[in-house]
Enzyme design. Structure first.
Site, PDB file in Angstrom:
ATOM      1  N   CYS A  52     -12.595   1.486  -8.650  1.00 56.84           N
ATOM      2  CA  CYS A  52     -11.916   0.765  -7.568  1.00 56.84           C
ATOM      3  C   CYS A  52     -12.812   0.568  -6.351  1.00 56.84           C
ATOM      4  CB  CYS A  52     -10.662   1.527  -7.141  1.00 56.84           C
ATOM      5  SG  CYS A  52      -9.714   2.224  -8.498  1.00 56.84           S
ATOM      6  N   SER A 473       3.430   5.379 -10.108  1.00 52.24           N
ATOM      7  CA  SER A 473       2.338   4.427 -10.049  1.00 52.24           C
ATOM      8  C   SER A 473       2.910   3.021 -10.018  1.00 52.24           C
ATOM      9  CB  SER A 473       1.451   4.589 -11.285  1.00 52.24           C
ATOM     10  OG  SER A 473       0.635   3.453 -11.470  1.00 52.24           O
TER      11      SER A 473
END
Length: 557
Positions: A52, A473
């Protein structure tokens, strides 16, 4: 450039008395010319542990080039990051939400300590995005946030995949529906390079939300991580912050109640992550704006679900970018009369002006028309009831089941619930309850993708419900209620549940209840004793002592 643009840094660097400070900065390469210009902090969240944020060093160089071209002197500094995807399902996941506070604190402290005149924050994974914006709000310097962008989809046996598919494959493997070799093959292909998780999971949700909030330039966050255009965007952001400095345009002029409503509308219409509730509440608190958990339900009742994005839909964040991007999303909301069009953004233009620049790729199927929504209302609802007096959050994008009644299977920690799924102890109709995983009780409010992914992978996604005082999530889908508040560690009703209690989800009525009388609930809670804190020292213990309810954004005070 005069003291007007060096409003802070002149006190750090000007005059004979500041010779020691100049001497130390010259030791690392800054010149007198550099030190005569505005100092612009480049708050980077680069870290080597995850895709990320892995590419943010490259982007920071482009941002710094833009700052120099605009007449400023960039000074890069770093902060921490914790990978949700890697830590998921372990004790390490408790560090994730806590890291949001540390990120905000550290970005703020470096900027205050070195009297920067402006700041560009670079974010990537889930908590770096709101953490960076929380810091910018506190500092109230001319500033903006640039998100590093989405990962490209992986390719597995002829179709696109994301990390969501790997989590669900774990459940399929445990249920005997997938071989070990196939699981490894999927693992090897799901994440092809740098960038944040590729669906409308938390990172991409918050990236869109903050474009609509106005603190990120519209259309820039959505450029994928490894797209060559991302370098150009980073350069433009460096130049843009210098324009903000010249105009003295600050977050307090951009982040308003109406801008927050725009951000919530963007989350609603794209079927975004439930974590947006926590993070937007936290930003509102930093800005001193009155925003409650109920506001999310009110806006979701009005805004249609238009984006067919994973985890509930078919497409990836990169597909949305190719279809017309976030600017097209803004145009849809503008046309629907659901966008506060006059709100300022860091581009210096209003969000309405940005939306009117939208272009739509012919034949795209990612973002529906207003006349053909996926659902007439948004992708998220807030439930209350005798199990969640302060509320809980349910993501309804991607599934049609609006009611469920079933017996509780109660677990006091995530690992025990995951083991039960893996050992086929969960049956169709059950309601899985995972408690003592809230902000204080965890501490840190772990996400539950390991469990929810395993439930879906085991083929139980449409027949089992789940509730927790922890989080989900953005990749979670199914009838799952998170952020149940008050949490178990604070003596919330979830602490009183026992195996076999009948629990009822009624999404249309916005209710989450257990079929117990008020007298029985009170009686059980009188006998309840708070658990011994899992951590008594260090950052975890400090966080548990100071964190607020999830219904208030799980912020520290």
């Amino acid at each position: 450039m005069g003291e007007r643009l060096r409003r802070n840094s002149h006190a750090l660097l000007d005059g004979p008395g500041r010779a020691p400070a100049r001497a130390m900065l010259k030791a690392v390469g800054f010149t007198d010319d550099d030190l005569s210009r505005p100092l612009v902090g480049v708050a980077n969240t680069w870290i080597e542990v995850m895709p990320c944020n892995f590419h943010l060093r490259r982007l920071s160089e482009k941002v710094k080039a833009g700052i120099r071209a605009g007449g400023g002197t960039p000074i890069e500094y770093n902060t921490i990051a914790v990978s949700d995807g890697i830590a998921m399902g372990t004790e390490g996941m408790k560090a994730s939400l806590i890291s949001r506070e540390v990120i905000a604190d550290s970005i703020e402290l470096v900027a205050r300590g070195h009297l920067f005149d402006a700041v560009v924050a670079l974010s990537g994974c889930d908590k770096t995005i709101p953490g960076a914006v929380m810091a910018l709000v506190r500092l109230n310097l001319p500033s903006l946030m640039l998100y590093g962008g989405s990962i490209m989809p992986g390719q597995y046996r002829g179709h696109s995949v994301t990390i969501q598919d790997v989590f669900e494959a774990v459940g399929a493997h445990a249920a005997g529906k997938m071989s070990t070799a196939d699981l490894r093959d999927l693992e090897d292909h799901a994440c092809p390079g740098p960038g944040a998780c590729g669906g409308q999971f938390t990172a991409n949700t918050m990236a869109i939300a903050f474009e609509f909030l106005g603190i990120s330039p519209m259309g820039c966050n959505g450029v994928p991580a490894m797209d060559p255009r991302k370098d150009d965007v980073a350069m433009q952001c460096g130049q843009m912050v210098m324009d903000l400095l010249r105009k003295e345009l600050r977050p307090s002029q951009i982040i308003t109640r109406k801008a927050l409503e725009n951000a919530i509308a963007a989350v609603a219409t794209t079927g975004g992550s439930t974590n947006a509730v926590l993070h937007l509440l936290a930003v509102a608190r930093e800005a001193g704006i009155d925003l409650s958990i109920d506001d999310f339900d009110l806006i979701n009742r009005k805004v249609p679900l238009l984006a067919d994005l994973k985890p509930g839909g078919r497409f990836m964040a990169t597909d949305l970018f190719a279809a017309g991007g976030t600017t097209l999303v803004a145009k849809r909301l503008l046309d629907a009369g659901m966008l506060h069009a006059d709100e300022l953004t860091v581009t210096g233009r209003t969000i309405g002006d940005e939306a009117r620049q939208a272009t739509e790729t012919a034949g795209q199927q990612v973002l529906r028309s207003l006349s053909n929504p996926i659902k007439p209302t948004g992708g998220m609802v807030i439930l209350k009831g005798n199990l969640a007096p302060e509320g809980c959050v349910v993501k309804v994008a991607g599934h049609e089941r609006m009611t469920h009644r079933g017996p509780a299977k109660v677990f006091d920690r995530e690992e025990d619930a995951f083991t039960a799924v893996q050992q086929n102890e969960i049956r169709a109709g059950d309601v899985v309850v995972i408690r003592y995983e809230g902000p204080q009780g965890g501490p840190g409010m772990r996400e539950m993708l390991g469990v929810t992914g395993a439930i879906v992978g085991a083929g139980l996604g449409e027949s089992v419900a789940l509730l927790t005082d922890g989080r989900f999530s953005g990749a979670t889908h199914g009838l799952m209620a998170g952020h149940v508040a008050p949490e178990a560690a604070q003596g919330g009703p979830i602490a009183a549940l026992q195996n076999g209690d009948m629990i009822v989800f009624d999404v249309a009525a916005r209710r989450l209840d257990v079929e117990l009388t008020e007298k029985e609930l009170r009686s059980r809670l009188r006998l309840w004793k708070p658990p011994v804190p899992r951590y008594t020292t260090g950052v975890m213990a400090k966080y548990a002592r100071h964190v607020s309810s999830a219904s208030e954004g799980a912020v520290t005070s």
